[in-house]
Design a protein around this motif. Structure first.
Motif, mmCIF file in Angstrom:
data_model
loop_
_atom_site.group_PDB
_atom_site.id
_atom_site.type_symbol
_atom_site.label_atom_id
_atom_site.label_comp_id
_atom_site.label_asym_id
_atom_site.label_seq_id
_atom_site.Cartn_x
_atom_site.Cartn_y
_atom_site.Cartn_z
ATOM 1 N N TYR A 132 0.002 2.290 14.829
ATOM 2 C CA TYR A 132 0.562 0.954 14.648
ATOM 3 C C TYR A 132 0.431 0.469 13.211
ATOM 4 O O TYR A 132 0.816 -0.662 12.904
ATOM 5 C CB TYR A 132 -0.110 -0.035 15.603
ATOM 6 C CG TYR A 132 0.405 0.069 17.013
ATOM 7 C CD1 TYR A 132 1.404 -0.779 17.479
ATOM 8 C CD2 TYR A 132 -0.089 1.039 17.876
ATOM 9 C CE1 TYR A 132 1.890 -0.672 18.774
ATOM 10 C CE2 TYR A 132 0.387 1.158 19.170
ATOM 11 C CZ TYR A 132 1.377 0.303 19.614
ATOM 12 O OH TYR A 132 1.866 0.414 20.895
ATOM 13 N N CYS A 133 -0.125 1.301 12.346
ATOM 14 C CA CYS A 133 -0.201 0.977 10.922
ATOM 15 C C CYS A 133 0.962 1.648 10.203
ATOM 16 O O CYS A 133 1.282 2.806 10.466
ATOM 17 C CB CYS A 133 -1.529 1.448 10.326
ATOM 18 S SG CYS A 133 -2.963 0.596 10.989
ATOM 19 N N LEU A 134 1.582 0.923 9.316
ATOM 20 C CA LEU A 134 2.748 1.428 8.584
ATOM 21 C C LEU A 134 2.380 1.573 7.114
ATOM 22 O O LEU A 134 2.010 0.597 6.461
ATOM 23 C CB LEU A 134 3.922 0.463 8.758
ATOM 24 C CG LEU A 134 5.215 0.809 8.014
ATOM 25 C CD1 LEU A 134 5.763 2.148 8.491
ATOM 26 C CD2 LEU A 134 6.247 -0.297 8.204
ATOM 27 N N THR A 135 2.467 2.793 6.601
ATOM 28 C CA THR A 135 2.161 3.059 5.196
ATOM 29 C C THR A 135 3.450 3.117 4.394
ATOM 30 O O THR A 135 4.356 3.901 4.713
ATOM 31 C CB THR A 135 1.392 4.386 5.044
ATOM 32 O OG1 THR A 135 0.181 4.321 5.805
ATOM 33 C CG2 THR A 135 1.039 4.635 3.589
ATOM 34 N N LEU A 136 3.542 2.285 3.377
ATOM 35 C CA LEU A 136 4.712 2.249 2.500
ATOM 36 C C LEU A 136 4.289 2.684 1.100
ATOM 37 O O LEU A 136 3.296 2.189 0.567
ATOM 38 C CB LEU A 136 5.302 0.836 2.453
ATOM 39 C CG LEU A 136 5.778 0.252 3.790
ATOM 40 C CD1 LEU A 136 6.163 -1.211 3.627
ATOM 41 C CD2 LEU A 136 6.953 1.052 4.329
ATOM 42 N N LYS A 137 5.056 3.606 0.519
ATOM 43 C CA LYS A 137 4.761 4.097 -0.825
ATOM 44 C C LYS A 137 6.000 3.967 -1.699
ATOM 45 O O LYS A 137 7.126 4.189 -1.232
ATOM 46 C CB LYS A 137 4.310 5.561 -0.773
ATOM 47 C CG LYS A 137 2.966 5.762 -0.101
ATOM 48 C CD LYS A 137 2.564 7.223 -0.069
ATOM 49 C CE LYS A 137 3.212 7.923 1.096
ATOM 50 N NZ LYS A 137 2.672 9.277 1.318
ATOM 51 N N ARG A 138 5.766 3.612 -2.937
ATOM 52 C CA ARG A 138 6.895 3.491 -3.872
ATOM 53 C C ARG A 138 7.583 4.846 -4.022
ATOM 54 O O ARG A 138 6.938 5.869 -4.228
ATOM 55 C CB ARG A 138 6.395 2.995 -5.231
ATOM 56 C CG ARG A 138 7.512 2.613 -6.195
ATOM 57 C CD ARG A 138 6.948 1.933 -7.425
ATOM 58 N NE ARG A 138 6.159 2.847 -8.222
ATOM 59 C CZ ARG A 138 6.658 3.661 -9.160
ATOM 60 N NH1 ARG A 138 7.964 3.673 -9.393
ATOM 61 N NH2 ARG A 138 5.872 4.448 -9.854
ATOM 62 N N GLY A 139 8.915 4.840 -3.875
ATOM 63 C CA GLY A 139 9.680 6.075 -3.985
ATOM 64 C C GLY A 139 9.965 6.747 -2.656
ATOM 65 O O GLY A 139 10.715 7.728 -2.609
ATOM 66 N N MET A 140 9.394 6.236 -1.562
ATOM 67 C CA MET A 140 9.627 6.856 -0.260
ATOM 68 C C MET A 140 11.057 6.599 0.199
ATOM 69 O O MET A 140 11.725 5.653 -0.240
ATOM 70 C CB MET A 140 8.637 6.324 0.770
ATOM 71 C CG MET A 140 8.838 4.871 1.165
ATOM 72 S SD MET A 140 7.636 4.293 2.395
ATOM 73 C CE MET A 140 8.172 5.211 3.838
ATOM 74 N N VAL A 141 11.536 7.465 1.097
ATOM 75 C CA VAL A 141 12.891 7.349 1.635
ATOM 76 C C VAL A 141 12.795 7.030 3.122
ATOM 77 O O VAL A 141 12.132 7.742 3.878
ATOM 78 C CB VAL A 141 13.690 8.652 1.421
ATOM 79 C CG1 VAL A 141 15.088 8.525 2.024
ATOM 80 C CG2 VAL A 141 13.783 8.983 -0.063
ATOM 81 N N GLN A 142 13.429 5.938 3.530
ATOM 82 C CA GLN A 142 13.429 5.527 4.935
ATOM 83 C C GLN A 142 14.579 4.556 5.152
ATOM 84 O O GLN A 142 14.928 3.788 4.255
ATOM 85 C CB GLN A 142 12.104 4.849 5.309
ATOM 86 C CG GLN A 142 12.071 4.294 6.734
ATOM 87 C CD GLN A 142 10.780 3.560 7.045
ATOM 88 O OE1 GLN A 142 9.709 4.113 6.877
ATOM 89 N NE2 GLN A 142 10.884 2.315 7.494
ATOM 90 N N ASP A 143 15.164 4.584 6.323
ATOM 91 C CA ASP A 143 16.200 3.616 6.661
ATOM 92 C C ASP A 143 15.566 2.226 6.649
ATOM 93 O O ASP A 143 14.689 1.922 7.461
ATOM 94 C CB ASP A 143 16.775 3.931 8.044
ATOM 95 C CG ASP A 143 17.955 3.023 8.404
ATOM 96 O OD1 ASP A 143 18.157 2.014 7.692
ATOM 97 O OD2 ASP A 143 18.642 3.303 9.394
ATOM 98 N N SER A 144 15.989 1.391 5.716
ATOM 99 C CA SER A 144 15.352 0.080 5.557
ATOM 100 C C SER A 144 15.547 -0.801 6.785
ATOM 101 O O SER A 144 14.767 -1.723 7.022
ATOM 102 C CB SER A 144 15.895 -0.625 4.311
ATOM 103 O OG SER A 144 17.284 -0.890 4.454
ATOM 104 N N LEU A 190 12.850 3.169 -1.424
ATOM 105 C CA LEU A 190 11.969 2.043 -1.751
ATOM 106 C C LEU A 190 11.626 2.130 -3.235
ATOM 107 O O LEU A 190 10.776 2.911 -3.653
ATOM 108 C CB LEU A 190 10.702 2.093 -0.896
ATOM 109 C CG LEU A 190 9.685 0.967 -1.100
ATOM 110 C CD1 LEU A 190 10.338 -0.403 -0.929
ATOM 111 C CD2 LEU A 190 8.509 1.116 -0.146
ATOM 112 N N GLU A 191 12.320 1.334 -4.050
ATOM 113 C CA GLU A 191 12.182 1.448 -5.498
ATOM 114 C C GLU A 191 10.926 0.778 -6.032
ATOM 115 O O GLU A 191 10.257 1.305 -6.911
ATOM 116 C CB GLU A 191 13.416 0.843 -6.188
ATOM 117 C CG GLU A 191 14.655 1.705 -6.091
ATOM 118 C CD GLU A 191 15.688 1.312 -7.129
ATOM 119 O OE1 GLU A 191 15.783 0.104 -7.447
ATOM 120 O OE2 GLU A 191 16.379 2.212 -7.641
#
Length: 475
Positions: free
Chosen positions: A146-158, A209-210
């Motif tokens: 249930y934790c979401l990790t976001l990293k700069r430069g990652m690719v994901q359907d926003s 994710l820029e």
């Protein structure tokens, strides 16, 4: 970081070597005769010498706050305060303490991130009360998905992010101003994580994710860049409900999406023991090599016993309520579910602590303050307490002649002397006038200069202007 050099000196001393050897042999050391400041210095020195994280368990929230203020000056990159509640997990008011839950989420998010980046993570210090040893959390295996990790430069359907935020309990608003809210303006998504001090702005370009930036919620202006972010749920209800739904607990199907204003949501947290056979404590989230420090075990046990009595009574009340409501009502069908017992005694909590290397610290110099815990998990006899006989430096306001005389005497006895002052230059000047030369070191991490002064038996003066309550001591 005023005390970094003091901790380094302690860590390289024969005392630290002996204590670390005892920890390796017995996984347990009990130290007596230590006031609050030397407690923090010794615990930090032992943990940092081997690159370990530190968990400090205190009896009260007030004492935990004092520990946090002290540890922040002791070389730790991160010092977390893990909040706990005086209420039992069976009281409906327990679910209303969102600020406490968000504070816990902040610590858990950092621990989850450490699991994901184990190779590069630096040790952290966590301070809490004995209540953190109680079973009050979902197991890590249930919490981490249930934790979401976001990293700069990652690719994901926003657009997927929108559904993820909704499932984690975040409320969509036009303008993000407080914790637990998010908004979208085209390819820009603003989120205020409950596990962060500031909201963040996610700048997408298509599915890339820029940028991730913190921003000021009052002015909405972007601030510092962030490379990595761990988003946690807004509370634990979504996790509990999902597990109960998998177990086909029919009453859960009557609940809609997470809604903190919904009366039925207050009952969900009670069902932690129904969702998980063995709910977790903070210990289950810690790295394996964490050093656990129990401050004043007798005080911790006394507070735990009083809380346990209240929790036992509240649990029995819940059982009676579930029997009365067994017929069910259309309004609260969840209320008749039997509430499992998840609270435990201090001795049972200490049995889990025995899985870590642990340090028990007491100010009073007694032979044994925790006799009932003087055995290891395997039943082996543990070593007796060590009395470090720390004694306070007498208070001498504006009496630099007396202070100089005392420092000269301790210097001649071979002691290493550190002076901690808000005005170190003035203190050094006044001591020099009384035939006690000392040297102010501006950078407390200038170890070469400090080592040189110690070889010359010159007292080292350091500047401190923090909030911790300090008292001079001789160890």
């Amino acid at each position: 970081m005023t005390f970094s050099s003091i901790i380094r000196t302690l860590g390289r001393s024969p005392l630290a070597t002996e204590l670390l050897n005892k920890l390796k042999r017995h996984r347990y050391v009990q130290l007596n005769g230590l006031a609050r400041l030397p407690k923090g210095l010794v615990a930090s020195a032992l943990a940092q010498q081997e690159g370990r994280s530190l968990l400090v368990v205190t009896a009260t929230l007030e004492e935990a706050g004092r520990w946090v203020a002290g540890l922040e000056a002791m070389g730790w990159q991160t010092v977390h305060f893990y909040p706990t509640s005086e209420a039992s997990p069976y009281e409906l008011s327990y679910s209303d303490e969102s600020e406490m839950t968000w504070g816990q989420m902040q610590v858990l998010a950092d621990l989850v991130e450490k699991r994901e980046t184990n190779a590069n993570s630096k040790p952290i210090a966590i301070v809490s009360t004995e209540r953190a040893l109680q079973s009050h959390l979902p197991p890590p295996a249930a919490f981490e998905p249930y934790c979401l990790t976001l990293k700069r430069g990652m690719v994901q359907d926003s657009k997927i992010l929108d559904r993820q935020l909704a499932s984690m309990g975040y409320d969509r608003v036009a303008l993000v101003e407080m914790e637990g809210q998010w908004s979208r303006r085209g390819d820009i998504v603003d989120v205020f994580p409950v596990a962060a001090e500031l909201p963040v702005r996610l700048e997408w370009f298509g599915d890339d994710l820029e940028q991730i930036r913190e921003f000021d919620p009052s002015s909405q202006r972007s601030l510092d860049k962030v490379e990595r972010l761990v988003l946690t749920p807004t509370n634990f209800n979504a996790i509990i409900k999902a597990v109960l739904a998998e177990k086909k607990v029919d009453e859960i199907n009557h609940l809609g999406s997470v809604d903190t204003e919904n009366e039925t949501e207050k009952f969900v947290r009670r069902l932690l023991g129904l969702a998980f056979e063995k709910p977790a404590s903070l210990l289950d989230y810690l790295p394996e090599n964490t050093l656990v420090v129990v401050d004043e075990p007798q005080g911790c046990e006394a507070h735990s016993d009083r809380w346990f009595e209240n929790a036992e009574q509240q649990w029995k009340n819940c059982e009676r309520e579930s029997v009365v409501a067994d017929g069910g009502t259309e309004k609260l069908p969840i209320s008749h579910l039997k509430v499992p017992k998840i609270h435990r005694t201090f001795a049972e909590s200490m049995a889990d602590v025995a899985g870590f290397d642990r340090l028990e610290l007491s100010e009073l110099a007694e032979d044994s303050t925790t006799k009932k815990f003087q055995s290891s998990a395997e039943g082996d006899q543990l070593p007796s307490a060590i009395n470090l006989a720390s004694r306070p430096v007498p208070v001498m306001p504006h009496q630099f002649a007396k202070l100089s005389q005392m420092l000269r005497e301790e210097r001649d006895r071979g002691f290493t002397i550190f002076l901690v002052s808000a005005q170190p230059s003035r203190s050094v000047s006044l001591l020099s006038e009384h035939d006690c030369p000392a040297q102010f070191v501006v950078n407390p991490r200038d170890y070469l200069a400090i080592d040189k002064l110690q070889l010359q038996h010159v007292p080292v003066a350091l500047k401190y202007s923090g909030l911790a309550e300090l008292e001079g001591f001789i160890l």
